[in-house]
Design an enzyme around this catalytic site. Sequence first.
Site, PDB file in Angstrom:
ATOM      1  N   LYS A   1      -5.882  -7.632 -18.328  1.00  0.00           N
ATOM      2  CA  LYS A   1      -7.352  -8.209 -18.215  1.00  0.00           C
ATOM      3  C   LYS A   1      -7.458  -9.729 -18.541  1.00  0.00           C
ATOM      4  CE  LYS A   1      -9.314  -3.663 -18.957  1.00  0.00           C
ATOM      5  NZ  LYS A   1      -9.949  -2.732 -19.712  1.00  0.00           N
TER       6      LYS A   1
ATOM      7  N   GLN B   1     -11.888  -1.675 -25.777  1.00  0.00           N
ATOM      8  CA  GLN B   1     -10.767  -0.822 -25.102  1.00  0.00           C
ATOM      9  C   GLN B   1     -10.627   0.478 -25.664  1.00  0.00           C
ATOM     10  OE1 GLN B   1      -9.001  -1.996 -22.303  1.00  0.00           O
ATOM     11  NE2 GLN B   1      -8.332   0.074 -22.111  1.00  0.00           N
TER      12      GLN B   1
ATOM     13  N   ASP C   1     -18.505  -3.483 -19.142  1.00  0.00           N
ATOM     14  CA  ASP C   1     -17.738  -2.322 -18.553  1.00  0.00           C
ATOM     15  C   ASP C   1     -18.712  -1.560 -18.013  1.00  0.00           C
ATOM     16  OD1 ASP C   1     -14.954  -1.615 -18.858  1.00  0.00           O
ATOM     17  OD2 ASP C   1     -15.197  -1.467 -20.991  1.00  0.00           O
TER      18      ASP C   1
END
Length: 293
Positions: free
Chosen positions: A52, A96, A119
């Site tokens: 990312k 994450q 997200d």
Amino acid sequence: MILIDGKKIAAGIRREIKKEVAEMLDRDVPAPHLAAVLVGDDPASRTYVNNKEKACREVGMISSVYEHPSTVSEKELLEVIGFLNHDPEIDGFIVQLPLPGHIDAAKVIRHIDPAKDVDGFHPVNTGRMVQGMPAYLPATPYGILQLLDKCGIETEGRHCVMAGRSNIVGTPLSILLSRKTSPGNCTVTLCHSRTSDLKKHTSRADILIAAIGKPRFFTPDMVKNNAVVIDVGVHRVESETSKTGFKLVGDVMFDEVSKKCSYITPVPGGVGPMTIVSLLLNTLKASRKEIYS
Ligand code: GUN
């Protein structure tokens, strides 16, 4: 059979994002800034976060990583989230997953400011998505919608079988494909681990989305002639023909199933490359305050 080249489509979208970021900098607007919170030393999570960061750098965005040991307390992590929520220099951030067992991941996600939840995991973004309001869409479903769109695959009125009901892929994608949108307007069947006679459903699908997490599970007899097959699975399996001794496969028995399909995504190079690009698009939207003005 048409092979859906996710790598090429993602590269095209990345070029567009890079151009937009360069134009922002020309106008003295700061580059979008994505932060990632990484807890513990799970190698897969570290690789995802590294990828990312790399993707951000490639398009000229700013990225930062907030690393914490697996012993970090839930309270400390919530404080980090609070800090990121209030830092005006950070446009969006992700935590994450998975998190260590002593931390309530759902509670951590609920603590993220929905306006920075790139997200798309916060219940406010899920709720907005369900109601067709502007929302950050989770990266993998968003990436699949873009693949269908860019390939000109007709979805309206077609029967889509979504195999898998995870919060990250199956549940949101089943909703997105059933909405009155394009791509969308599908008749969706959501199958999962308790579905009896899975083949009965999958073999009637015009569009089959395979996201059950089992390597090479879908065999040709489970797939309708001329179906569109989107394979979300990624599994590392032993291989005698590969130099490393391993290769990546999806949830679909690719060589055998592809012969019957109108379109199919390969693994690797199908859905995977679209996921990170979708996170970049969400970060761009966050920096422009497109969803929450
Ligand atoms: N772990 C596996 N997939 C994802 C993802 O899309 N986002 C985050 N934050 N964690 C993940």
